[in-house]
Write a protein that holds these residues in place. Sequence first.
Motif: not given
Length: 452
Positions: A237-243
């Motif tokens: 999941k390359l979303d902001w939360a994970h990044l």
Amino acid sequence: MNDAKKQEERIQLITTGKLYPLLVRMAIPSMIGMIVSTVYNLTDTYFVGKLNDATLTASVGVVFSFVSVVQAIGFWFGYGSGNYISRMLGKKESDKAEEMAATGVMLAGIVGLVILVLGLLFLRPVAILMGAGGDEALLNATMRYLRITICTVPFMLLSNVLYNELRLAGSSKSSVMGLMVGMLLNMVLDPVLILWAGLGVEGAAYASMAGQIVGLVLLYDQTKKGGNVPILLKKAKLDWAHLKTIFAGGAPNFCRQGISSISSVLVNRVAGGFGVGAIAAVTIAIKVAYIAYALVIGFGQGFQPICAMNYGAQKYDRIKKAFFMALLTVTAFLLLTTGMLYCKGDLFISAFTGEEEVAALANRMLRAQCVILPFMGYYILIGMLLQNIGRFALATSVTTLENGFCMIPVLYASCALLGEAGLVWFKPISSGLALLISLGIGTYAWKKYLGK
């Protein structure tokens, strides 16, 4: 026994098992890995040094600055995802751990390809930026070595991420297995390609590439067995939360290695003012001194999953006991290895160069570093503790001190005031300052986040 059961037993052991035997059990594979890693880092310098050309030895030091930047990114992603994985396993939320493991790997692959393309397009400027611009022969040797090294970047990043994710999830044996095989292959190929095939520094680069590729394959294979966290890219999941979690969690390592890389470039530039031989001497002295740090870092890496999982389980007294056990052990290691380096350091140095002036300067640098080395165990461990309890800003402030915010001003001031003697003493002075500051930060954090 199925993988879920093995994973549950590992978590149970780390959060309830007898501490010192657990610490040793977790640390031994990492220590073996660090010993192999240290020898691996010395191998290129050793065999290139057999060519008795200070320019080629200096080029190894310059390219090592670039490799340090790449490693900084790899450890950034690996620690950022690995710390989160470890805490989630401590909370028994394995689905979240699997999502983060896949995200870290995918991020490393994408960034690795970007660096490869940009690095080849701007090869000469990168070589000059790393400190090879002061001498045309040095620049040419560096570009030959660097071109092949840049092609290795994607494999290097992926290996670093998988290694740290496995290790921080408590699977130190699995992580070290893949790492060691790749490094051993590199070490075997170095003399074959550098000396017997006559490829020189390019041979060192090809050997590193082969080792990184084989190591990556083995590390990936380890994720699929033994209760380890599997890499399922469909879960990435390359979303902001994970990044954001990766960037924040790995920031202390990235900043430490990143600023160390910048400092390494600056050291090459300053040392270049004293001649190419001075760059070669600095390269040799710093790599030999790292022998003293290797066992300490390896033992500290055994402490990290214990720290992170027990923090997730809110067992703070267990963390504090493990920290003091680790500190006493690594201090003993440092006393022994520092004594060895001070008394017999010239033997190590002579293995890397046959040029008397380079060897003499390197030995002076090494002995100067031995003044502070026995006391640096606390500095290393407190940075690890702060990172693994999620205090990333404090961890970053500690880990960037020794080879960054203390070293840079001390480097320029000491060399301006003392000349070549300043080049000899800048490292131990900056290490001493970093230790004093870390004592203050560590005492504050200990009381605030772990209780008195």
